[in-house]
Structures are given as C-alpha cells and as structure tokens.
Design a protein around this motif. Structure first.
Motif, PDB file in Angstrom:
ATOM      1  N   ASP A 149      54.380  24.752  50.764  1.00  0.00           N
ATOM      2  CA  ASP A 149      53.557  23.855  49.950  1.00  0.00           C
ATOM      3  C   ASP A 149      52.129  24.371  50.106  1.00  0.00           C
ATOM      4  OD1 ASP A 149      53.184  23.131  52.548  1.00  0.00           O
ATOM      5  OD2 ASP A 149      53.814  21.061  52.342  1.00  0.00           O
ATOM      6  N   GLY A 150      51.481  24.592  49.027  1.00  0.00           N
ATOM      7  CA  GLY A 150      50.125  25.165  49.081  1.00  0.00           C
ATOM      8  C   GLY A 150      50.161  26.676  49.172  1.00  0.00           C
ATOM      9  N   ALA A 151      48.986  27.251  49.419  1.00  0.00           N
ATOM     10  CA  ALA A 151      48.883  28.711  49.478  1.00  0.00           C
ATOM     11  C   ALA A 151      49.771  29.241  50.597  1.00  0.00           C
ATOM     12  CB  ALA A 151      47.436  29.117  49.720  1.00  0.00           C
ATOM     13  N   GLY A 152      50.489  30.303  50.305  1.00  0.00           N
ATOM     14  CA  GLY A 152      51.422  30.863  51.282  1.00  0.00           C
ATOM     15  C   GLY A 152      50.774  31.856  52.226  1.00  0.00           C
ATOM     16  N   LEU A 153      49.673  32.464  51.782  1.00  0.00           N
ATOM     17  CA  LEU A 153      49.015  33.489  52.585  1.00  0.00           C
ATOM     18  C   LEU A 153      47.506  33.299  52.508  1.00  0.00           C
ATOM     19  CD1 LEU A 153      51.246  36.281  51.105  1.00  0.00           C
ATOM     20  CD2 LEU A 153      51.093  35.895  53.569  1.00  0.00           C
ATOM     21  N   VAL A 154      46.819  33.578  53.608  1.00  0.00           N
ATOM     22  CA  VAL A 154      45.356  33.478  53.629  1.00  0.00           C
ATOM     23  C   VAL A 154      44.810  34.824  54.101  1.00  0.00           C
ATOM     24  CG1 VAL A 154      43.371  32.343  54.694  1.00  0.00           C
ATOM     25  CG2 VAL A 154      45.386  30.996  54.072  1.00  0.00           C
ATOM     26  N   ILE A 155      43.876  35.378  53.319  1.00  0.00           N
ATOM     27  CA  ILE A 155      43.293  36.673  53.695  1.00  0.00           C
ATOM     28  C   ILE A 155      41.770  36.600  53.572  1.00  0.00           C
ATOM     29  CG2 ILE A 155      45.280  38.123  53.111  1.00  0.00           C
ATOM     30  CD1 ILE A 155      44.038  38.631  50.438  1.00  0.00           C
ATOM     31  N   GLY A 156      41.106  37.577  54.183  1.00  0.00           N
ATOM     32  CA  GLY A 156      39.650  37.587  54.178  1.00  0.00           C
ATOM     33  C   GLY A 156      39.090  38.230  52.915  1.00  0.00           C
ATOM     34  N   ASP A 157      37.895  37.764  52.557  1.00  0.00           N
ATOM     35  CA  ASP A 157      37.240  38.288  51.349  1.00  0.00           C
ATOM     36  C   ASP A 157      36.371  39.501  51.713  1.00  0.00           C
ATOM     37  OD1 ASP A 157      36.307  38.673  48.837  1.00  0.00           O
ATOM     38  OD2 ASP A 157      35.030  36.888  48.784  1.00  0.00           O
ATOM     39  N   ASP A 158      37.046  40.576  52.146  1.00  0.00           N
ATOM     40  CA  ASP A 158      36.344  41.830  52.398  1.00  0.00           C
ATOM     41  C   ASP A 158      37.078  42.916  51.613  1.00  0.00           C
ATOM     42  OD1 ASP A 158      38.683  42.079  53.808  1.00  0.00           O
ATOM     43  OD2 ASP A 158      37.755  42.052  55.789  1.00  0.00           O
ATOM     44  N   ALA A 159      36.653  44.162  51.719  1.00  0.00           N
ATOM     45  CA  ALA A 159      37.248  45.203  50.865  1.00  0.00           C
ATOM     46  C   ALA A 159      38.758  45.343  51.103  1.00  0.00           C
ATOM     47  CB  ALA A 159      36.521  46.531  51.078  1.00  0.00           C
ATOM     48  N   PRO A 160      39.232  45.435  52.371  1.00  0.00           N
ATOM     49  CA  PRO A 160      40.693  45.524  52.552  1.00  0.00           C
ATOM     50  C   PRO A 160      41.402  44.260  52.063  1.00  0.00           C
ATOM     51  CG  PRO A 160      39.533  46.130  54.588  1.00  0.00           C
ATOM     52  CD  PRO A 160      38.504  45.579  53.648  1.00  0.00           C
ATOM     53  N   GLY A 161      40.780  43.099  52.306  1.00  0.00           N
ATOM     54  CA  GLY A 161      41.390  41.842  51.877  1.00  0.00           C
ATOM     55  C   GLY A 161      41.538  41.795  50.359  1.00  0.00           C
ATOM     56  N   ARG A 162      40.508  42.275  49.655  1.00  0.00           N
ATOM     57  CA  ARG A 162      40.588  42.257  48.180  1.00  0.00           C
ATOM     58  C   ARG A 162      41.687  43.191  47.684  1.00  0.00           C
ATOM     59  NH1 ARG A 162      35.088  41.227  48.828  1.00  0.00           N
ATOM     60  NH2 ARG A 162      34.428  43.407  48.829  1.00  0.00           N
ATOM     61  N   ARG A 163      41.839  44.326  48.363  1.00  0.00           N
ATOM     62  CA  ARG A 163      42.922  45.233  47.958  1.00  0.00           C
ATOM     63  C   ARG A 163      44.279  44.577  48.247  1.00  0.00           C
ATOM     64  NH1 ARG A 163      38.996  49.337  49.320  1.00  0.00           N
ATOM     65  NH2 ARG A 163      38.633  50.478  47.385  1.00  0.00           N
ATOM     66  N   ALA A 164      44.378  43.978  49.436  1.00  0.00           N
ATOM     67  CA  ALA A 164      45.644  43.321  49.801  1.00  0.00           C
ATOM     68  C   ALA A 164      45.961  42.176  48.840  1.00  0.00           C
ATOM     69  CB  ALA A 164      45.555  42.785  51.227  1.00  0.00           C
ATOM     70  N   HIS A 165      44.922  41.473  48.400  1.00  0.00           N
ATOM     71  CA  HIS A 165      45.121  40.350  47.488  1.00  0.00           C
ATOM     72  C   HIS A 165      45.842  40.809  46.217  1.00  0.00           C
ATOM     73  CE1 HIS A 165      43.846  37.658  44.163  1.00  0.00           C
ATOM     74  NE2 HIS A 165      44.122  36.745  45.071  1.00  0.00           N
ATOM     75  N   ALA A 166      45.417  41.967  45.724  1.00  0.00           N
ATOM     76  CA  ALA A 166      46.020  42.478  44.488  1.00  0.00           C
ATOM     77  C   ALA A 166      47.522  42.681  44.663  1.00  0.00           C
ATOM     78  CB  ALA A 166      45.339  43.792  44.087  1.00  0.00           C
ATOM     79  N   LEU A 167      47.929  43.109  45.852  1.00  0.00           N
ATOM     80  CA  LEU A 167      49.365  43.295  46.087  1.00  0.00           C
ATOM     81  C   LEU A 167      50.052  41.954  46.355  1.00  0.00           C
ATOM     82  CD1 LEU A 167      51.709  45.389  46.657  1.00  0.00           C
ATOM     83  CD2 LEU A 167      51.207  45.002  49.071  1.00  0.00           C
ATOM     84  N   LEU A 168      49.455  41.175  47.255  1.00  0.00           N
ATOM     85  CA  LEU A 168      50.138  39.959  47.712  1.00  0.00           C
ATOM     86  C   LEU A 168      50.279  38.910  46.619  1.00  0.00           C
ATOM     87  CD1 LEU A 168      48.612  39.671  51.298  1.00  0.00           C
ATOM     88  CD2 LEU A 168      50.883  40.501  50.650  1.00  0.00           C
ATOM     89  N   GLU A 169      49.344  38.891  45.671  1.00  0.00           N
ATOM     90  CA  GLU A 169      49.481  37.875  44.626  1.00  0.00           C
ATOM     91  C   GLU A 169      50.708  38.158  43.760  1.00  0.00           C
ATOM     92  OE1 GLU A 169      46.138  37.449  42.069  1.00  0.00           O
ATOM     93  OE2 GLU A 169      46.239  39.484  41.282  1.00  0.00           O
ATOM     94  N   ARG A 170      51.211  39.395  43.824  1.00  0.00           N
ATOM     95  CA  ARG A 170      52.416  39.725  43.076  1.00  0.00           C
ATOM     96  C   ARG A 170      53.657  39.067  43.695  1.00  0.00           C
ATOM     97  NH1 ARG A 170      51.815  43.798  39.383  1.00  0.00           N
ATOM     98  NH2 ARG A 170      54.029  44.251  39.537  1.00  0.00           N
ATOM     99  N   THR A 171      53.533  38.568  44.932  1.00  0.00           N
ATOM    100  CA  THR A 171      54.672  37.883  45.552  1.00  0.00           C
ATOM    101  C   THR A 171      54.877  36.488  44.964  1.00  0.00           C
ATOM    102  OG1 THR A 171      53.341  36.826  47.291  1.00  0.00           O
ATOM    103  CG2 THR A 171      54.243  39.036  47.776  1.00  0.00           C
ATOM    104  N   GLY A 172      53.853  35.971  44.280  1.00  0.00           N
ATOM    105  CA  GLY A 172      53.951  34.614  43.740  1.00  0.00           C
ATOM    106  C   GLY A 172      53.900  33.547  44.828  1.00  0.00           C
ATOM    107  N   LEU A 173      53.565  33.934  46.053  1.00  0.00           N
ATOM    108  CA  LEU A 173      53.543  32.958  47.153  1.00  0.00           C
ATOM    109  C   LEU A 173      52.227  32.205  47.224  1.00  0.00           C
ATOM    110  CD1 LEU A 173      55.378  35.165  49.785  1.00  0.00           C
ATOM    111  CD2 LEU A 173      56.145  32.900  49.050  1.00  0.00           C
ATOM    112  N   GLY A 174      51.250  32.627  46.447  1.00  0.00           N
ATOM    113  CA  GLY A 174      49.948  31.958  46.472  1.00  0.00           C
ATOM    114  C   GLY A 174      49.096  32.524  47.584  1.00  0.00           C
ATOM    115  N   VAL A 175      47.988  33.157  47.202  1.00  0.00           N
ATOM    116  CA  VAL A 175      47.125  33.792  48.193  1.00  0.00           C
ATOM    117  C   VAL A 175      45.754  33.141  48.132  1.00  0.00           C
ATOM    118  CG1 VAL A 175      46.220  35.972  49.061  1.00  0.00           C
ATOM    119  CG2 VAL A 175      48.325  35.968  47.726  1.00  0.00           C
ATOM    120  N   GLN A 176      45.308  32.637  49.273  1.00  0.00           N
ATOM    121  CA  GLN A 176      43.956  32.072  49.337  1.00  0.00           C
ATOM    122  C   GLN A 176      43.054  33.118  49.984  1.00  0.00           C
ATOM    123  OE1 GLN A 176      43.670  28.587  51.782  1.00  0.00           O
ATOM    124  NE2 GLN A 176      41.546  28.205  51.218  1.00  0.00           N
ATOM    125  N   VAL A 177      41.933  33.421  49.304  1.00  0.00           N
ATOM    126  CA  VAL A 177      40.984  34.389  49.853  1.00  0.00           C
ATOM    127  C   VAL A 177      39.807  33.604  50.416  1.00  0.00           C
ATOM    128  CG1 VAL A 177      39.582  36.417  49.356  1.00  0.00           C
ATOM    129  CG2 VAL A 177      41.687  36.023  48.075  1.00  0.00           C
TER     130      VAL A 177
END
Ligand SMILES: NC(=O)C1=CN([C@@H]2O[C@H](COP(=O)(O)OP(=O)(O)OC[C@H]3O[C@@H](n4cnc5c(N)ncnc54)[C@H](OP(=O)(O)O)[C@@H]3O)[C@@H](O)[C@H]2O)C=CC1
Ligand SMILES: CC(C)(CO)C(=O)C(=O)O
Length: 307
Positions: A149-177
């Motif tokens: 329930d809610g965002a499935g993953l939480v990542i940091g808003d830095d350069a690696p985090g932004r790159r990871a976000h692009a991949l992880l959002e494809r999981t459909g699990l919901g990514v909070q940056v």
C-alpha cells in the motif's frame, strides 16, 4: 524531481543478485515489462528459469535467465542487489563481475549502510540505495507474492537515484524520490531495529507491542535509535517515536517481520545490519544505547544458538 537521465528501454538487460523475496519481485516485474533479466543465485542452487508472481493482478509467470557462477558474468548496465544484509560477502563476489563504471547499481535492502559496504566494490559505478516498502514473500523457489500500500520503493534524489528511478518505475511498484534520503532511511530503520528483533526474540507477531512492558521497551529503544539517527543527520521529528509505534499498531493483525520469518525458518537473521548498525553508529558519536545493545546481544546469541 530534477532532470531525468538515462531512460532504460524494455530491451535493457538487468542482473538481479539474490533470487529471494525482493529480488524475485523486482525481477518478475521488470521481465514482464520486457527486460531480459538474469537472476544471480547461490552457487550450486537449483536453477530458476521462470518466476511465478502473485500480486493484485493475479498470478503471472515470466521467463528469466539464470546464473550461479560469479566468475562467468560480464558487466551489466543495470544491476539490482536484493541479498540480505549478512550476505554482503556473497554479493561482493557478484559485483566484481557485474559492475563497471557505466553500471547503475540499485541496492534494495533495509538499513542505513548501503553505500558503506557497496561503494568499495562498485568499480566506479553509480550506487543507488533503495528502501523497500512493499512486502514480498517467497512462496517457494522462483515463486513470490507481493503486497503493497503506497509507494513500494524510496530512493534519493541524486544522480544515481534519478537513474535508478527510471528503471524502478518500470516495475509499477511505485517509486518515491526523496530529497532527504538519510531521514527516510533512519525512519525505516527505527521500525526495523525494534520491530524485527522484538518479534524474532519473542516469536510473536506485531500484537506483542500491545503488552505494556514490551511497548515501554520499544518506545525506549526507538528513542535511542532516533538519537543516533539525529546525530547522523536525520531530521526525525520530536514525535518520531509515537509515529513509529502508531505505524506498528496499524499493521494488519498477524503481521510479523522478516527477522521473525527468518528465525522461524531457521535462517540467519539480519540483526547486525539493523540493530548492529545503530550500536556501531552510536559508538562513533559517543551516544549511550544500552537497550539497543542489550537486545542486540540477545538476538545475536539467539542467531548463534540457531546455527
Ligand atoms: N521481503 C520483504 O518484504 C522486505 C525485505 N526487505 C529487505 O530487503 C532485503 C532482501 O530481503 P528478502 O528478499 O526478504 O531476503 P531473502 O532472504 O528472501 O533473499 C535473499 C536472497 O539472497 C540470496 N543469496 C544468498 N547468498 C547468495 C549468493 N552467494 N549469491 C546469490 N544470491 C545469494 C538468497 O539465496 P537462497 O535463495 O539460496 O537462500 C536469497 O535468495 C533485506 O535487506 C530485507 O531486510 C525490506 C522490506 C520488505
Ligand atoms: C517494515 C517491516 C517490519 C515489515 O515487513 C520490515 O521491513 C521487515 O519485516 O523487515
């Protein structure tokens, strides 16, 4: 969020180290999106050639590649580590082969030491810690159920985090940056450093926190963890302890913890990476954490006795 970089396409291969609950969940969701996924598993363990995923969409099966020899892999652009915190040495062996300076390495684990242990083995690749907020349960080899329930993953808003976000959002699990990953990680650690050992030690589910004496112990431990987190730069509000207790109270009846599940299954537990991290960081800052240290000693002794 800032500028998005390096969008992965569905044809980008992804390596997932650790075919456990979290690894299988991420692998299945990415494979269903069209990514060729290689699962990297323990040497000599049975091959997982397909994953059966159970989630709110029903039951789906998807094919994956399998590898169990770290010496036989080449670098991937996208690597996700989903091993337990006490399986760091095992993960290191894989990183040597899988990671080069172009790799984005997502570390999907609990705790606050993701970068500390991964960075020396990251070969200049970009390390993106990811806090796991979805619940994944391994139903069998290659079989996983995901609840969230809610965002499935939480990542940091830095350069690696932004790159990871692009991949992880494809999981459909919901990514909070989040801009302040340190605070997010310590908030999660408050839960894990207390709920996990207390449920594991008592062999009881979250209902144990309704016992007044256990609740008092939990509140005092949470106060210790929060003090260490603040010294580490986490901006935990004054009511952080009450907030975490309220979160635990809101868990569905019968909810346990991954450490309780490990204990019941006779597997090693993650006490060192959770409560151990609190005690280590407390020492660095000269903060007394007697309750956390005592509970850590007990859960470590339990782990030793179980193996
Ligand atoms: N599951 C959940 O819902 C949640 C988990 N987390 C965190 O996520 C992280 C992963 O947890 P989880 O997925 O539950 O853990 P699991 O124990 O389910 O998975 C760990 C996996 O790592 C594998 N592994 C061990 N050694 C090696 C090796 N040498 N090479 C390759 N793989 C290896 C294990 O293999 P084998 O299968 O052979 O044992 C297992 O498949 C932990 O930090 C946990 O605290 C956080 C929130 C929720
Ligand atoms: C938050 C909690 C306690 C819920 O599953 C967890 O992360 C764990 O079990 O490790």
């Amino acid at each position: 969020m800032g500028v998005r970089v390096s969008e992965p396409s569905g044809s980008d291969p992804v390596a997932i180290v650790g075919p456990g609950a979290v690894g299988l969940a991420l692998a299945a969701r990415l494979a269903l999106e069209g990514h060729p996924v290689t699962l990297c598993g323990r040497s000599g363990s049975a091959t997982v050639a397909e994953i059966e995923l159970t989630d709110h969409q029903g039951i789906r099966t998807v094919a994956v590649d399998w590898q169990d020899d770290p010496a036989r892999v080449s670098p991937f652009r996208w690597v996700v580590v989903g091993t337990k915190l006490h399986q760091r040495d095992a993960a290191h062996a894989w990183l040597e082969g899988l990671v080069d300076r172009d790799t984005v390495l997502v570390v999907a684990q609990n705790g606050v030491e993701h970068r500390d242990w991964v960075s020396p083995h990251a070969a200049g690749g970009q390390v993106a810690p990811a806090l796991v907020h979805f619940n994944a349960e391994r139903l069998g080899r290659g079989r996983v159920e995901v609840r969230q329930d809610g965002a499935g993953l939480v990542i940091g808003d830095d350069a690696p985090g932004r790159r990871a976000h692009a991949l992880l959002e494809r999981t459909g699990l919901g990514v909070q940056v989040v801009a302040d990953f340190t605070t997010a990680a310590w908030h999660k650690l408050m839960v894990n450093a207390v709920a996990n050992p207390v449920t594991a030690l008592t062999s009881r589910r979250v209902e144990v926190f309704r016992d007044p004496s256990v609740r008092d112990l939990a509140a005092a431990m949470l106060g210790e963890v929060a003090a260490v987190g603040r010294a580490e730069g986490a901006r935990l509000p004054d009511d952080a302890v009450d907030d975490v207790l309220a979160w635990i109270d809101a868990r569905p009846s019968g909810a346990g913890s991954s450490m309780l599940a490990d204990r019941l299954a006779g597997r090693p537990m993650e006490h060192d990476g959770l409560l151990g991290a609190v005690v280590r960081k407390a020492r660095m800052h000269g903060i007394a954490v007697p309750l956390c240290a005592a509970v850590l000693a007990l859960v470590a002794a339990l782990d030793g006795a179980d193996h």
